[in-house]
Design a protein around this motif. Structure first.
Motif, short mmCIF file in Angstrom:
data_model
loop_
_atom_site.label_atom_id
_atom_site.label_comp_id
_atom_site.label_asym_id
_atom_site.label_seq_id
_atom_site.Cartn_x
_atom_site.Cartn_y
_atom_site.Cartn_z
N ILE A 138 0.85 -1.19 0.00
CA ILE A 138 0.00 0.00 0.00
C ILE A 138 0.88 1.24 0.00
O ILE A 138 1.88 1.31 0.75
N PHE A 139 0.53 2.22 -0.83
CA PHE A 139 1.24 3.50 -0.89
C PHE A 139 0.35 4.59 -0.29
O PHE A 139 -0.84 4.68 -0.59
N LEU A 140 0.94 5.43 0.57
CA LEU A 140 0.21 6.53 1.17
C LEU A 140 1.06 7.80 1.09
O LEU A 140 2.29 7.74 1.24
N ASP A 141 0.41 8.94 0.85
CA ASP A 141 1.09 10.23 0.88
C ASP A 141 0.87 10.84 2.26
O ASP A 141 -0.26 11.14 2.64
N LEU A 142 1.96 11.02 3.00
CA LEU A 142 1.91 11.60 4.33
C LEU A 142 2.38 13.05 4.22
O LEU A 142 3.52 13.32 3.84
N VAL A 143 1.49 14.00 4.55
CA VAL A 143 1.77 15.43 4.35
C VAL A 143 1.82 16.14 5.70
O VAL A 143 0.97 15.92 6.56
N ALA A 144 2.84 16.98 5.86
CA ALA A 144 2.96 17.81 7.06
C ALA A 144 3.73 19.07 6.71
O ALA A 144 4.76 19.00 6.01
N ASP A 145 3.23 20.21 7.18
CA ASP A 145 3.90 21.50 6.98
C ASP A 145 4.24 21.76 5.52
O ASP A 145 5.29 22.29 5.18
N GLY A 146 3.32 21.36 4.63
CA GLY A 146 3.50 21.62 3.22
C GLY A 146 4.40 20.67 2.48
O GLY A 146 4.61 20.81 1.27
N GLU A 147 4.96 19.68 3.16
CA GLU A 147 5.87 18.72 2.53
C GLU A 147 5.22 17.34 2.51
O GLU A 147 4.45 16.99 3.41
N LYS A 148 5.56 16.56 1.48
CA LYS A 148 5.00 15.21 1.33
C LYS A 148 6.09 14.16 1.38
O LYS A 148 7.15 14.32 0.77
N LYS A 214 -16.04 29.43 -3.28
CA LYS A 214 -15.44 30.51 -2.50
C LYS A 214 -16.08 30.65 -1.13
O LYS A 214 -15.40 30.87 -0.12
N GLU A 215 -17.39 30.56 -1.08
CA GLU A 215 -18.09 30.68 0.20
C GLU A 215 -17.59 29.62 1.18
O GLU A 215 -17.30 29.93 2.35
N LEU A 216 -17.46 28.40 0.72
CA LEU A 216 -16.98 27.31 1.57
C LEU A 216 -15.52 27.52 1.95
O LEU A 216 -15.11 27.26 3.09
N ARG A 217 -14.72 28.01 1.00
CA ARG A 217 -13.30 28.24 1.27
C ARG A 217 -13.10 29.27 2.38
O ARG A 217 -12.25 29.10 3.25
N TYR A 218 -13.89 30.35 2.35
CA TYR A 218 -13.74 31.41 3.35
C TYR A 218 -14.29 30.98 4.71
O TYR A 218 -13.74 31.34 5.75
N ARG A 219 -15.38 30.23 4.71
CA ARG A 219 -15.98 29.81 5.98
C ARG A 219 -15.20 28.67 6.63
O ARG A 219 -15.16 28.56 7.86
N GLN A 220 -14.64 27.79 5.83
CA GLN A 220 -13.88 26.65 6.35
C GLN A 220 -12.44 26.75 5.83
O GLN A 220 -11.98 25.92 5.05
N ARG A 221 -11.73 27.77 6.28
CA ARG A 221 -10.38 28.02 5.77
C ARG A 221 -9.45 26.84 6.04
O ARG A 221 -8.56 26.56 5.25
N LEU A 225 -7.05 25.23 3.28
CA LEU A 225 -5.61 25.06 3.43
C LEU A 225 -5.19 23.61 3.23
O LEU A 225 -4.11 23.33 2.71
N LEU A 226 -6.06 22.68 3.65
CA LEU A 226 -5.72 21.26 3.53
C LEU A 226 -5.62 20.81 2.07
O LEU A 226 -4.73 20.03 1.71
N VAL A 227 -6.54 21.28 1.24
CA VAL A 227 -6.65 20.70 -0.10
C VAL A 227 -6.17 21.62 -1.22
O VAL A 227 -5.99 21.17 -2.34
N ASN A 228 -5.96 22.91 -0.93
CA ASN A 228 -5.51 23.85 -1.97
C ASN A 228 -4.13 24.39 -1.62
O ASN A 228 -3.99 25.26 -0.74
#
Length: 582
Positions: A138-148, A214-221, A225-228
């Motif tokens: 199994i391959f997984l991408d582990l992301v932290a502080d902007g690095e993978k 945009k509405e969702l992006r601003y309300r759930q920043r 940040l997690l996905v963009n």
């Protein structure tokens, strides 16, 4: 009798072929009949059983089997089961040996296909991608502080229950992994885990292809940040810009200070304040609209170069360039004037843009479409100077009255606006003049330009111009038609300052943004404010320029938003001022 041969062959009589050939053809026909009967039986069985269930796909595709609500219920049930078994999925601590950045730096030079089996490494982060390559890899991408970092989970090197442990891990979960570093055969740096631990499960499905609403992006920043990644980059640029500004002022011997946010008097700018109430003092307070008066008091006290980077609050509208709370930098510089400030501003902003972007030129998309038309903003110094009244006279072909605060000035400005189809809907000459400047001069300021020498009626805290007492030594810096900086040679005569405050108070009935009289500030001036230059810049608008953002909400982590149901909030008991005696 006739025996039929293979397709394409002519029939032969039995007597014309050998016995062996007759047996071969008979056997072939019998097998064909058996295969047909078997296929028919299979078709009947499948028809009776109904449609066959699709085989679950590996990795993130499993999530497609659930609606968002059902997925959350499934994950909550899993958490409850873990808690019931005494295995909390929310442990207090996970010890890591490396950050992602340190891991990448230390092991980036490993050869493809190599492993460092003798070294144990522990990393932690969020699973952003899960893909299976069979039941045991199994391959997984582990992301932290902007690095993978890739986790390459192999059942042959895993010490726990491989199937159960990795079946429990979903995209979005925060996990800790221990194992040894290495690289895949394709050369991707990886951690080969021997142990994995759930640190915090994600109970919701994450968007798979970024977040565009945009509405969702601003309300759930946090989700934005997690996905963009682009959102993260915007706020990293914001941090770099503020750090550069702070370092630049520190290197020029300025001292950073802090001044009150709750004020007795709303002063330092022309704006409508937010009001609060102090229960112990039994009096109304105002959230600051500017730190200016306090900072000038510090200059009186002998702090010759002071600055503050902080939040201001103005009870005004919300639009593409305005938010009720915003960040500014203000500094005050004893023994300098607005000419010094213009040179200082050119040096500060041009060097900042060069440092942060690698060029004096910034490319933006003024219509907000990254695929649309581009506009180049050139911060190469020096910046253009635009004297306000002189430029208006040249553009309109008229001569302005010397004193725009005198009777008749309002009628003069109103006629100018109406003749050019500009709405003359402003309450005071200062407001109407500002409207004319916006329509006629600011729109031409694409590259950085100083609009200078404002009339006295527009600048109650600025010192009069040394060549024209009806003007002030003030400038505003405009970039891409938007105000970025405001600065002037400070008024330091306490008598004149009181007169300006009184004139502002007279405008209160027409303009509720006019300043009030601040007696404490006038008293401070009476002790002597040296010749001083003051400067302010909007951090949010600067960041909009640096990140090609046309909406201020893009550069604010948590911008002001209307309630989802768009109804006024409740009035709590005790919010009203306490009654006074008598």
């Amino acid at each position: 009798w006739i025996i039929m041969a293979d397709a394409g062959e002519a029939p032969k009589e039995a007597g014309q072929m050998s016995k062996s050939e007759q047996k071969r053809l008979a056997k072939q026909a019998f097998k064909a009949q058996q295969a047909a009967e078997k296929a028919a039986a299979k078709a009947e069985a499948e028809k009776a059983a109904g449609p066959k269930a699709a085989k679950p796909k590996a990795g993130a595709a499993e999530e497609e089997e659930f609606e968002p609500n059902k997925y959350k219920e499934m994950r909550e049930a899993w958490v409850s089961a873990r808690n019931a078994a005494g295995q909390s999925p929310y442990p207090h601590k996970f010890f890591t040996t490396h950050t992602h950045r340190a891991f990448i730096k230390e092991f980036a030079e490993l050869d493809s296909g190599s492993r460092v089996d003798s070294m144990s490494v522990a990393l932690a982060g969020r699973i952003m991608l899960k893909r299976e390559s069979g039941a045991k890899l199994i391959f997984l991408d582990l992301v932290a502080d902007g690095e993978k970092v890739q986790l390459m989970a192999d059942a042959s090197t895993y010490t726990g229950n491989f199937a159960d442990d990795f079946a429990a891990i979903k995209r979005g979960d925060i996990v800790g992994a221990r194992g040894f570093p290495g690289k895949s055969k394709k050369g991707e740096l990886s951690l080969f885990p021997s142990e994995i631990q759930m640190l915090s499960p994600c109970l919701h499905l994450l968007p798979k292809r970024g977040l565009t609403d945009k509405e969702l992006r601003y309300r759930q920043r946090y989700l934005d940040l997690l996905v963009n990644r682009s959102t993260r980059d915007i706020f990293l640029m914001r941090t770099r810009a503020i750090n550069y500004l702070r370092r630049y002022l520190d290197l020029h011997s300025f001292i950073e200070v802090e001044t009150p946010i709750l004020n007795m008097v709303a002063g330092g700018a022309t704006a409508r304040p937010f009001e609060s109430y102090h229960n112990e003092l039994h009096r109304k307070l105002y959230m600051r609209i500017a730190p200016e008066l306090y900072l000038k008091m510090l200059v009186v006290g002998g702090l010759d170069r002071v600055y503050e980077i902080g939040r201001l609050f103005r009870n005004e509208g919300i639009d593409m360039t305005h938010n009720p709370e915003f960040t500014t930098c203000e500094f005050y510089w004893a023994y300098a004037d607005y000419n010094d400030l213009m040179e200082f501003t050119e040096q500060l902003l041009s060097s900042m843009v060069l440092e942060l972007t690698g060029s004096y030129k910034v490319v933006i998309h003024p219509d907000g479409d990254k695929e649309g038309a581009e506009r180049v903003i050139d911060f190469t110094p020096p910046f253009r100077r635009v004297p306000m009244i002189k430029s208006l006279e040249e553009k309109l072909g008229v001569k302005f009255p010397a004193d725009l605060g005198a009777p008749g000035a309002m009628e003069f400005l109103t006629k100018l606006a109406q003749d050019r189809n500009i709405e003359a809907d402003q309450p005071t000459p200062a407001k109407l003049l500002d409207k004319l400047v916006g329509e006629l001069l600011e729109v031409e300021c694409i590259n950085p330009a100083f609009i200078t020498d404002h009339p006295v009626i527009m600048s109650p805290l600025a010192k009069h111009h040394r060549d024209d007492p009806n003007l002030t030594e003030r400038f505003e810096l405009f970039v891409n038609t938007k105000e970025l900086c405001n600065a002037y040679t400070e008024l330091n005569d306490p008598v004149v300052q009181r007169e300006r405050f009184v004139a502002q108070m007279a405008s209160k009935k027409l303009d509720d943004e006019a300043m009030s009289i601040d007696e404490d500030f006038i008293t401070a001036l009476e002790y002597g404010l040296p010749p001083t230059a003051g400067w302010g810049m909007g951090i949010d608008r600067l960041c909009m320029m640096l990140t090609d953002s046309m909406n201020i909400k893009e550069v604010l982590l948590f911008p002001a938003m209307k309630p989802k149901d768009d109804t006024p909030g409740p009035v709590r008991e005790g919010d009203a001022p306490a009654p006074t005696a008598g």
